[in-house]
Design a protein around this motif. Structure first.
Motif, short mmCIF file in Angstrom:
data_model
loop_
_atom_site.label_atom_id
_atom_site.label_comp_id
_atom_site.label_asym_id
_atom_site.label_seq_id
_atom_site.Cartn_x
_atom_site.Cartn_y
_atom_site.Cartn_z
N ILE A 293 -23.37 -53.00 15.70
CA ILE A 293 -23.74 -53.51 17.02
C ILE A 293 -24.77 -54.68 16.78
O ILE A 293 -25.50 -54.54 16.18
CB ILE A 293 -24.41 -52.57 17.91
N VAL A 294 -24.30 -55.91 17.25
CA VAL A 294 -24.93 -57.14 17.15
C VAL A 294 -24.93 -57.66 18.63
O VAL A 294 -23.96 -57.61 19.19
CB VAL A 294 -24.41 -58.22 16.10
N ALA A 295 -26.11 -58.09 19.18
CA ALA A 295 -26.39 -58.54 20.53
C ALA A 295 -25.85 -57.51 21.47
O ALA A 295 -25.37 -57.72 22.59
CB ALA A 295 -25.74 -59.81 20.63
N GLY A 296 -26.08 -56.15 21.15
CA GLY A 296 -25.62 -55.04 22.19
C GLY A 296 -24.10 -54.72 21.91
O GLY A 296 -23.93 -53.82 22.84
N ARG A 297 -23.41 -55.37 21.11
CA ARG A 297 -21.88 -55.01 21.30
C ARG A 297 -21.58 -54.66 19.85
O ARG A 297 -21.66 -55.24 18.73
CB ARG A 297 -20.99 -56.07 22.05
N GLY A 298 -20.61 -53.60 19.72
CA GLY A 298 -20.08 -53.23 18.57
C GLY A 298 -18.61 -52.85 18.70
O GLY A 298 -18.06 -52.63 19.68
N ARG A 299 -18.30 -52.16 17.63
CA ARG A 299 -16.94 -51.17 17.63
C ARG A 299 -16.84 -49.73 17.06
O ARG A 299 -17.52 -49.72 15.86
CB ARG A 299 -15.76 -52.07 17.12
N ILE A 300 -16.13 -48.97 17.40
CA ILE A 300 -15.97 -47.62 16.82
C ILE A 300 -14.51 -47.27 16.92
O ILE A 300 -13.56 -47.94 17.45
CB ILE A 300 -16.67 -46.31 17.30
N LYS A 301 -14.07 -46.55 15.75
CA LYS A 301 -12.55 -46.15 15.59
C LYS A 301 -12.76 -44.71 16.25
O LYS A 301 -13.36 -43.78 15.75
CB LYS A 301 -11.99 -46.29 14.44
N VAL A 302 -11.93 -44.40 17.25
CA VAL A 302 -11.39 -43.10 17.58
C VAL A 302 -9.99 -42.59 17.74
O VAL A 302 -8.95 -43.35 18.31
CB VAL A 302 -11.89 -42.85 19.24
N GLY A 303 -9.67 -41.89 16.67
CA GLY A 303 -8.26 -41.71 16.66
C GLY A 303 -7.53 -42.91 15.77
O GLY A 303 -8.17 -43.36 14.61
N ASP A 304 -6.69 -43.42 16.36
CA ASP A 304 -5.92 -44.64 15.94
C ASP A 304 -6.19 -45.77 16.83
O ASP A 304 -5.46 -46.91 16.72
CB ASP A 304 -4.43 -44.37 15.72
N ALA A 305 -7.49 -45.60 17.78
CA ALA A 305 -7.71 -46.98 18.63
C ALA A 305 -8.98 -47.19 18.15
O ALA A 305 -10.22 -46.44 17.96
CB ALA A 305 -7.66 -46.26 20.13
N PHE A 306 -9.27 -48.55 18.45
CA PHE A 306 -10.57 -49.17 18.26
C PHE A 306 -11.20 -49.39 19.83
O PHE A 306 -10.62 -49.69 20.86
CB PHE A 306 -10.78 -50.37 17.70
N TRP A 307 -12.55 -48.98 20.00
CA TRP A 307 -13.26 -48.89 21.12
C TRP A 307 -14.44 -49.84 21.21
O TRP A 307 -15.27 -49.91 20.24
CB TRP A 307 -13.92 -47.57 21.52
N THR A 308 -14.65 -50.73 22.24
CA THR A 308 -15.88 -51.45 22.36
C THR A 308 -16.92 -50.63 22.67
O THR A 308 -16.67 -49.98 23.29
CB THR A 308 -15.65 -52.60 23.11
N VAL A 309 -18.31 -50.81 21.98
CA VAL A 309 -19.32 -49.99 22.31
C VAL A 309 -20.61 -50.83 22.54
O VAL A 309 -20.71 -52.00 22.05
CB VAL A 309 -19.59 -48.94 21.16
N GLU A 310 -21.35 -50.52 23.49
CA GLU A 310 -22.72 -51.27 23.85
C GLU A 310 -23.79 -50.11 23.44
O GLU A 310 -23.79 -49.09 23.85
CB GLU A 310 -22.56 -51.64 25.26
N GLY A 311 -24.86 -50.84 23.05
CA GLY A 311 -26.08 -50.02 22.46
C GLY A 311 -26.92 -50.82 21.80
O GLY A 311 -26.77 -51.89 21.68
N PRO A 312 -27.96 -50.29 21.22
CA PRO A 312 -28.99 -50.88 20.23
C PRO A 312 -28.16 -51.55 19.19
O PRO A 312 -27.32 -50.49 18.63
CB PRO A 312 -30.14 -49.86 19.97
N ASP A 313 -28.98 -52.66 18.55
CA ASP A 313 -28.33 -53.00 17.55
C ASP A 313 -28.35 -52.09 16.28
O ASP A 313 -29.55 -51.55 15.93
CB ASP A 313 -29.12 -54.28 17.25
N LEU A 314 -27.46 -51.80 15.74
CA LEU A 314 -27.18 -50.84 14.56
C LEU A 314 -26.39 -51.50 13.44
O LEU A 314 -25.37 -52.14 13.75
CB LEU A 314 -26.83 -49.48 14.96
N PRO A 315 -26.48 -51.24 12.18
CA PRO A 315 -25.58 -51.76 11.28
C PRO A 315 -24.32 -50.79 11.09
O PRO A 315 -24.22 -49.47 11.42
CB PRO A 315 -26.36 -51.17 9.91
N ALA A 316 -23.22 -51.42 10.32
CA ALA A 316 -21.88 -50.54 10.29
C ALA A 316 -21.96 -49.29 9.52
O ALA A 316 -22.97 -49.31 8.76
CB ALA A 316 -20.97 -51.64 9.75
N GLY A 317 -21.41 -48.40 10.10
CA GLY A 317 -21.55 -47.14 9.16
C GLY A 317 -22.44 -46.08 10.18
O GLY A 317 -22.52 -44.89 9.44
N THR A 318 -23.35 -46.65 10.84
CA THR A 318 -24.36 -45.66 11.38
C THR A 318 -23.54 -44.69 12.39
O THR A 318 -22.68 -45.09 13.15
CB THR A 318 -25.35 -46.66 11.89
#
Length: 143
Positions: free
Chosen positions: A101-126
């Motif tokens: 999550i950079v500048a408030g936006r990132g991405r997670i994988k749920v099942g076989d779909a990717f979802w855009t996420v918003e939240g505090p800046d966090l590194p990948a894998g968190t």
């Protein structure tokens, strides 16, 4: 055969039949009002035409109000209320960030779909928890 009885009978049947073409229960209740007018003109044979029309308008208004107050919105409750709301189905889910999550936006994988996420800046894998959904964007916080 009296013209007023025939007219109200035809109008009642036409309104009730028209409900099948334009669903929404509005015409059905006006058809019930026309059926009530049919009964009234049978019981009161000398009722003037203006009085019949005025009574029909009042009965139509009342019958539609009865529908709106007591019958509308009292449908069967679903056992799966989130069935067609995919984003909201993910609330409470804990998943690792696929993309930081950079500048408030990132991405997670749920099942076989990717979802855009918003939240505090966090590194990948968190690990993050989905706390809300805004359209197709999931709101997350660190788990």
């Amino acid at each position: 055969m009296r013209w007023d009885v025939t007219t109200w009978a035809v109008l009642a049947l036409a309104l009730i039949a028209a409900e099948t073409l334009a669903p929404g229960a509005f015409l059905l209740w006006m058809g019930f009002a026309a059926a009530a007018m049919l009964l009234l003109v049978l019981l009161l044979p000398g009722l003037p035409l203006l009085a019949q029309v005025a009574l029909f308008v009042v009965l139509s208004f009342l019958s539609v109000q009865v529908y709106r107050r007591w019958f509308r919105g009292r449908g069967r409750q679903s056992d799966r209320p989130l069935l067609n709301r995919r984003a909201e189905q993910n609330i409470g889910l804990v998943a690792p960030l696929e993309q930081a999550i950079v500048a408030g936006r990132g991405r997670i994988k749920v099942g076989d779909a990717f979802w855009t996420v918003e939240g505090p800046d966090l590194p990948a894998g968190t690990l993050v928890r989905v706390v809300a959904a805004d359209g197709a964007i999931l709101k997350v916080q660190e788990a």
